[in-house]
Design a protein around this motif. Structure first.
Motif, PDB file in Angstrom:
ATOM      1  N   TRP A  97      14.290   1.938   1.811  1.00  0.00           N
ATOM      2  CA  TRP A  97      14.725   3.054   2.668  1.00  0.00           C
ATOM      3  C   TRP A  97      13.549   3.617   3.455  1.00  0.00           C
ATOM      4  CZ3 TRP A  97      13.537   8.360   0.970  1.00  0.00           C
ATOM      5  CH2 TRP A  97      13.949   9.336   1.894  1.00  0.00           C
ATOM      6  N   LEU A  98      12.446   3.867   2.790  1.00  0.00           N
ATOM      7  CA  LEU A  98      11.289   4.495   3.425  1.00  0.00           C
ATOM      8  C   LEU A  98      10.641   3.588   4.470  1.00  0.00           C
ATOM      9  CD1 LEU A  98       9.235   6.842   3.524  1.00  0.00           C
ATOM     10  CD2 LEU A  98       8.050   5.766   1.584  1.00  0.00           C
ATOM     11  N   GLU A 117      -3.460   7.567   6.387  1.00  0.00           N
ATOM     12  CA  GLU A 117      -3.436   6.110   6.398  1.00  0.00           C
ATOM     13  C   GLU A 117      -2.048   5.589   6.032  1.00  0.00           C
ATOM     14  OE1 GLU A 117      -5.566   2.250   4.209  1.00  0.00           O
ATOM     15  OE2 GLU A 117      -6.098   4.290   3.612  1.00  0.00           O
ATOM     16  N   ILE A 118      -1.475   6.143   4.960  1.00  0.00           N
ATOM     17  CA  ILE A 118      -0.145   5.703   4.522  1.00  0.00           C
ATOM     18  C   ILE A 118       0.914   6.093   5.545  1.00  0.00           C
ATOM     19  CG2 ILE A 118       1.578   5.883   2.702  1.00  0.00           C
ATOM     20  CD1 ILE A 118      -0.993   4.368   1.928  1.00  0.00           C
ATOM     21  N   ALA A 119       0.778   7.283   6.114  1.00  0.00           N
ATOM     22  CA  ALA A 119       1.720   7.712   7.147  1.00  0.00           C
ATOM     23  C   ALA A 119       1.684   6.756   8.335  1.00  0.00           C
ATOM     24  CB  ALA A 119       1.389   9.129   7.602  1.00  0.00           C
ATOM     25  N   GLY A 120       0.498   6.227   8.627  1.00  0.00           N
ATOM     26  CA  GLY A 120       0.362   5.259   9.713  1.00  0.00           C
ATOM     27  C   GLY A 120       1.098   3.962   9.406  1.00  0.00           C
ATOM     28  N   ILE A 158       3.724   3.666   7.435  1.00  0.00           N
ATOM     29  CA  ILE A 158       5.161   3.953   7.486  1.00  0.00           C
ATOM     30  C   ILE A 158       5.622   4.042   8.939  1.00  0.00           C
ATOM     31  CG2 ILE A 158       6.923   5.682   6.949  1.00  0.00           C
ATOM     32  CD1 ILE A 158       5.308   6.306   4.394  1.00  0.00           C
ATOM     33  N   LYS A 159       4.793   4.649   9.792  1.00  0.00           N
ATOM     34  CA  LYS A 159       5.135   4.761  11.215  1.00  0.00           C
ATOM     35  C   LYS A 159       5.274   3.377  11.845  1.00  0.00           C
ATOM     36  CE  LYS A 159       5.707   6.963  15.134  1.00  0.00           C
ATOM     37  NZ  LYS A 159       6.922   7.769  15.388  1.00  0.00           N
ATOM     38  N   THR A 160       4.405   2.450  11.454  1.00  0.00           N
ATOM     39  CA  THR A 160       4.483   1.087  11.983  1.00  0.00           C
ATOM     40  C   THR A 160       5.696   0.349  11.427  1.00  0.00           C
ATOM     41  OG1 THR A 160       2.074   0.983  12.223  1.00  0.00           O
ATOM     42  CG2 THR A 160       3.255  -1.112  12.175  1.00  0.00           C
ATOM     43  N   LEU A 161       5.940   0.507  10.119  1.00  0.00           N
ATOM     44  CA  LEU A 161       7.047  -0.202   9.469  1.00  0.00           C
ATOM     45  C   LEU A 161       8.403   0.381   9.833  1.00  0.00           C
ATOM     46  CD1 LEU A 161       5.401  -0.434   5.935  1.00  0.00           C
ATOM     47  CD2 LEU A 161       5.887  -2.400   7.409  1.00  0.00           C
ATOM     48  N   ASN A 162       8.457   1.694   9.998  1.00  0.00           N
ATOM     49  CA  ASN A 162       9.716   2.402  10.211  1.00  0.00           C
ATOM     50  C   ASN A 162       9.504   3.518  11.238  1.00  0.00           C
ATOM     51  OD1 ASN A 162      12.245   3.522  10.030  1.00  0.00           O
ATOM     52  ND2 ASN A 162      12.089   4.162   7.895  1.00  0.00           N
ATOM     53  N   PRO A 163       9.401   3.148  12.521  1.00  0.00           N
ATOM     54  CA  PRO A 163       9.059   4.142  13.561  1.00  0.00           C
ATOM     55  C   PRO A 163      10.018   5.329  13.628  1.00  0.00           C
ATOM     56  CG  PRO A 163       8.947   1.900  14.429  1.00  0.00           C
ATOM     57  CD  PRO A 163       9.576   1.796  13.074  1.00  0.00           C
ATOM     58  N   ASP A 164      11.267   5.137  13.221  1.00  0.00           N
ATOM     59  CA  ASP A 164      12.267   6.204  13.344  1.00  0.00           C
ATOM     60  C   ASP A 164      12.394   7.074  12.092  1.00  0.00           C
ATOM     61  OD1 ASP A 164      12.900   5.279  15.915  1.00  0.00           O
ATOM     62  OD2 ASP A 164      14.335   3.832  15.106  1.00  0.00           O
ATOM     63  N   LYS A 191       0.834  -1.206   0.000  1.00  0.00           N
ATOM     64  CA  LYS A 191       0.000   0.000   0.000  1.00  0.00           C
ATOM     65  C   LYS A 191       0.866   1.251   0.000  1.00  0.00           C
ATOM     66  CE  LYS A 191      -3.958  -2.286   2.117  1.00  0.00           C
ATOM     67  NZ  LYS A 191      -4.790  -2.467   3.329  1.00  0.00           N
ATOM     68  N   VAL A 192       1.986   1.209   0.720  1.00  0.00           N
ATOM     69  CA  VAL A 192       2.925   2.332   0.666  1.00  0.00           C
ATOM     70  C   VAL A 192       3.503   2.447  -0.740  1.00  0.00           C
ATOM     71  CG1 VAL A 192       5.121   3.229   1.534  1.00  0.00           C
ATOM     72  CG2 VAL A 192       3.488   2.180   3.121  1.00  0.00           C
ATOM     73  N   ARG A 193       3.804   1.318  -1.350  1.00  0.00           N
ATOM     74  CA  ARG A 193       4.333   1.315  -2.725  1.00  0.00           C
ATOM     75  C   ARG A 193       3.380   2.038  -3.671  1.00  0.00           C
ATOM     76  NH1 ARG A 193       7.559  -2.603  -6.160  1.00  0.00           N
ATOM     77  NH2 ARG A 193       6.777  -2.301  -8.262  1.00  0.00           N
ATOM     78  N   ALA A 194       2.096   1.702  -3.588  1.00  0.00           N
ATOM     79  CA  ALA A 194       1.108   2.347  -4.462  1.00  0.00           C
ATOM     80  C   ALA A 194       1.037   3.844  -4.197  1.00  0.00           C
ATOM     81  CB  ALA A 194      -0.259   1.701  -4.250  1.00  0.00           C
ATOM     82  N   ALA A 195       1.115   4.231  -2.926  1.00  0.00           N
ATOM     83  CA  ALA A 195       1.056   5.651  -2.580  1.00  0.00           C
ATOM     84  C   ALA A 195       2.283   6.396  -3.100  1.00  0.00           C
ATOM     85  CB  ALA A 195       0.936   5.805  -1.062  1.00  0.00           C
TER      86      ALA A 195
END
Length: 576
Positions: free
Chosen positions: A554-555, A397-400, A402-408, A274-278
Motif C-alpha cells: 500500500w505504502l 531519505e525514506i520519504a524520497g 516513497i515519493k519515487t515509488l508512489n508519487p501520489d 530500505k522503506v521496509r526497514a524504516a
C-alpha cells in the motif's frame, strides 16, 4: 546438346545428396540456381512432380513422370529470389569483414591498454575513507566550480551501478548500498584495460577530489568525484552473463524470482527494502512510546490459531508439530505480567493461493492490549497506523524513496471510515458487486478478496470493516453483547491492497471459550495454557495482526506483496 539440371518437387532434395542429375534431382529451382548459377543459355532446367497431384485433379500417371522445362514465370521468380539472396550474402560478408576489422582493431587497442599502468600520486593528500552517502561538510568539503580551494580527497569503495563514455571521459556511478556517487575518470585512467572492459557491478576503489556540480549538471547529492586513482577489486561478468541480461526488465517473473539476489541490486527493489526497514523502526518506536513490550513467541507450535487447513506440519522428535500461523495466543498469556505486548515475527500459512497479496511466509506484526473496549482497539489501530506513517515520512531519505515509488501517496486522513459488515453487504448489493458464486451478497457471506478490494478502491480511503458474523470468524473472537450473531472484530482495508490488518476482542469468559471449543469440534486440552488466562484473573482484552508486506504494498504502490519481501515464499517457490 545443352546440359540439363533436374528438379523434382516431390522426391528431390536440397542437400548434399542431390547433384541435379535425373537420378538425384534437387527439390527447388532456387537451390538449383544457387548450385549452378541461373541462366537461360547453355543450361536447361527440367522440373516435374512425380508423386502427388493437385487437390481434386486427375492426372495421367504416365504424365507425372514427364520432365518439362521450367516455365518463364518460375524462372523469373527463382532468379529474383536468387539475386536477393546474393545481395544479402554480399552484405553479410561485408558486415562480417567490417566487424572482424573492428574486432581486430579493438583487440590491438586492448593489448596496448594492458601496457598502461597508473600509479597513485604520493604527493597528494591521504584520502579520507567515506561511505557514498556522506554529505557532512565537516567530513567532505566540495571544491566550488571555478575555485582554487581544493575539495576533500576521498577513498570510496563500491560497485559500478552505471557507466558511460563521452569522448575521453568516463562517467561511473558507484553504489555501496548506502548511496550513489558519480565519479569522473580522465587521462591515462580511461586508457587502461580495466576501464575499457569495465562491466556493471564490478567492485572497485576510487580515490579523488570531491567537487560541487557545475551549473546545469545533475548527479546524486549534487556532487561528483574527480578521480586520480582506482583499483579493481572484483570484475563482474559481462556479455551473456551480464547482470542486465540475467535480470532484464522484461524478463519472465519466474526468471526474476530465480535471480532475486540480482534483482535486489536494482534501485527499485533496494528502495522497497530500505522503506521496509524504516517502517519496522517506526512500528517499534510507536509501540515503545505506547509502553508496549516486544516479546518473541515460538515459531514451532502444536496448536492451531486460524484453522487446520493452512498449517505447515513437520515431525518434531516423533510428535506432530506445525509452523505458527499467528503468535496471538502466546501474546495473550503475556498480558498479566508484561502489560501490553507486541511481536515482529514470521507467520506461515499453507494456503495454495497465488493471488498478488498472499505469501506462505510473511512478517507478522501482532499486538495484544489488556483492559480495553472494542472502541479502544479501533482508536489504537488508527493511531498506530498514522504515527507509523508520520515517523516513516519524517526521514527525508525514506520519504524520497516513497515519493519515487508512489508519487501520489498521501498520509491517510483521520478519522478512518468505520463500516459494519452488514453495511458492507448492503453497499456491495447497491453497487452490483457479486459474491464468488456470481450472486448478490447476503449476510453470512465471507466477502471475497476481489469484492473487498473493489469496494475499498471505489471508496478510496482506509476502512475499518467491523462486526463480522461469528460463523466466519475464528473461535476465540468475542461476540458483540448487543448482537450475538456478530463478533467484535475488525479488518483494516487499504486502497489498492485490501485487508492489511485483522483484529478483534478476545473471549474473556471461561464458559464461553469452552463452548467455542465444543462448537468447533476442538479438544481444549492442548490449549490449557491459553484457557488458563480466563481462570486466573480474566480481563477484557483484544489485539490484531498486521501483514508487513501488505502494508508496504500500500505504502510503496507495489502490485504484489512479493515485491515487498526480501526472498518471497509462496505456493511452489522456496528458492533461492
Amino acid at each position: 546438346m545443352a546440359p540439363s539440371i533436374y528438379i523434382d518437387e516431390d522426391v528431390g532434395h536440397d542437400n548434399d545428396t542431390a547433384t541435379g542429375s535425373e537420378t538425384a534431382p534437387y527439390k527447388t529451382l532456387l537451390h538449383a540456381f544457387v548450385q549452378h548459377a541461373p541462366t537461360t543459355e547453355g543450361v536447361q532446367y527440367l522440373t516435374r512432380k512425380s508423386q502427388t497431384d493437385a487437390p481434386g485433379e486427375d492426372v495421367d500417371p504416365a504424365a507425372k513422370l514427364e520432365w518439362k522445362p521450367a516455365t518463364k514465370s518460375a524462372m523469373k521468380r527463382a532468379t529474383n529470389l536468387y539475386e536477393q539472396r546474393k545481395k544479402k550474402a554480399a552484405k553479410e560478408q561485408e558486415l562480417a569483414i567490417r566487424e572482424k576489422a573492428e574486432a581486430d582493431k579493438r583487440q590491438k587497442v586492448l593489448e596496448e591498454a594492458k601496457k598502461v599502468v597508473i600509479k597513485e600520486d604520493a604527493s597528494l593528500p591521504k584520502p579520507v575513507r567515506i561511505r557514498l552517502d556522506v554529505t557532512d561538510p565537516a567530513i567532505v568539503k566540495l571544491r566550488a566550480p571555478g575555485s582554487d580551494e581544493p575539495g576533500t580527497r576521498v577513498r570510496v569503495l563500491g560497485r559500478v551501478h552505471r557507466a558511460r563514455t563521452q569522448k575521453d571521459v568516463v562517467f561511473i556511478t558507484l553504489g555501496d548500498g548506502y548511496g550513489y556517487l558519480q565519479c569522473i575518470l580522465t587521462g591515462d585512467m580511461v586508457k587502461t584495460y580495466d576501464i575499457m572492459t569495465l562491466t556493471l557491478e564490478t567492485s572497485m576503489i576510487i580515490h579523488g577530489e570531491m567537487r560541487a556540480l557545475p551549473a546545469g549538471a545533475h548527479a546524486p547529492n549534487g556532487r561528483e568525484l574527480h578521480a586520480d586513482f582506482f583499483t579493481i577489486i572484483g570484475r563482474a561478468a559481462g556479455d551473456k552473463e551480464a547482470i542486465t541480461t540475467r535480470v532484464a526488465p522484461d524478463a519472465d517473473p519466474q526468471t526474476l524470482y530465480d535471480n532475486r539476489h540480482l534483482v535486489l541490486r536494482g534501485e527499485t527493489s533496494s528502495s522497497v527494502m530500505k522503506v521496509r526497514a524504516a517502517v519496522l523502526r517506526a512500528f517499534r518506536k510507536t509501540f515503545e512510546e505506547s509502553r508496549m513490550l516486544e516479546v518473541t513467541p515460538p515459531a514451532m507450535v502444536q496448536t492451531q490459531v486460524e484453522g487446520g487447513s493452512t498449517l505447515f506440519g513437520f515431525d518434531y522428535y516423533g510428535e506432530n508439530a506445525y509452523l505458527t500461523q499467528s503468535s496471538q495466543l502466546y501474546l495473550e498469556t503475556c498480558l498479566p505480567s508484561l502489560g501490553d505486548v507486541y511481536c515482529v515475527c514470521p507467520s506461515f500459512r499453507a494456503e495454495k493461493s497465488l493471488t498478488r497479496r498472499h505469501l506462505s511466509e510473511y512478517t507478522h506484526i501482532e499486538a495484544e492490549l489488556d483492559f480495553i473496549l472494542f472502541s479502544d482497539l479501533l482508536d489504537h489501530l488508527e493511531d498506530v497506523i498514522c504515527r507509523v506513517i508520520d515517523y516513516t515520512l519524517a526521514d527525508p531519505e525514506i520519504a524520497g524513496y516513497i515519493k519515487t515509488l508512489n508519487p501520489d501517496f498521501k498520509p491517510p486522513s483521520r478519522p478512518f471510515r468505520r463500516m459494519k459488515y452488514s453495511d458492507a453487504i448492503d453497499w456491495l448489493r447497491e453497487h452490483d458487486i457479486s459474491n464468488e458464486e456470481g450472486q448478490p451478497h447476503t449476510f453470512g457471506d465471507d466477502i471475497a478478496e476481489a469484492a473487498e478490494r473493489k469496494m475499498t478502491d471505489i471508496i478510496n480511503q482506509p476502512i475499518f470493516l467491523t462486526h463480522f458474523p461469528a460463523e466466519i470468524k475464528a473461535f476465540y473472537m468475542k461476540k458483540d453483547p448487543e448482537d450475538r450473531r456478530v463478533t467484535e472484530s475488525v479488518d483494516v482495508l487499504m486502497p489498492g491492497v485490501g485487508e492489511i490488518v485483522g483484529g478483534s476482542m478476545r473471549m474473556d469468559d471461561w464458559d464461553e471459550l469452552m463452548a467455542a471449543y465444543k462448537h468447533e469440534g476442538m479438544d481444549p486440552n492442548p490449549y490449557y495454557w491459553y484457557t488458563d488466562q480466563r481462570k486466573y484473573g480474566t480481563s477484557p482484552h483484544g489485539g490484531y495482526g498486521l501483514g508487513l508486506e501488505r502494508f508496504l504494498a500500500w505504502l510503496c504502490a507495489r502490485y504484489t506483496v512479493r515485491d515487498c519481501s526480501l526472498y518471497p515464499r509462496f505456493t511452489g517457490r522456496c528458492t533461492p
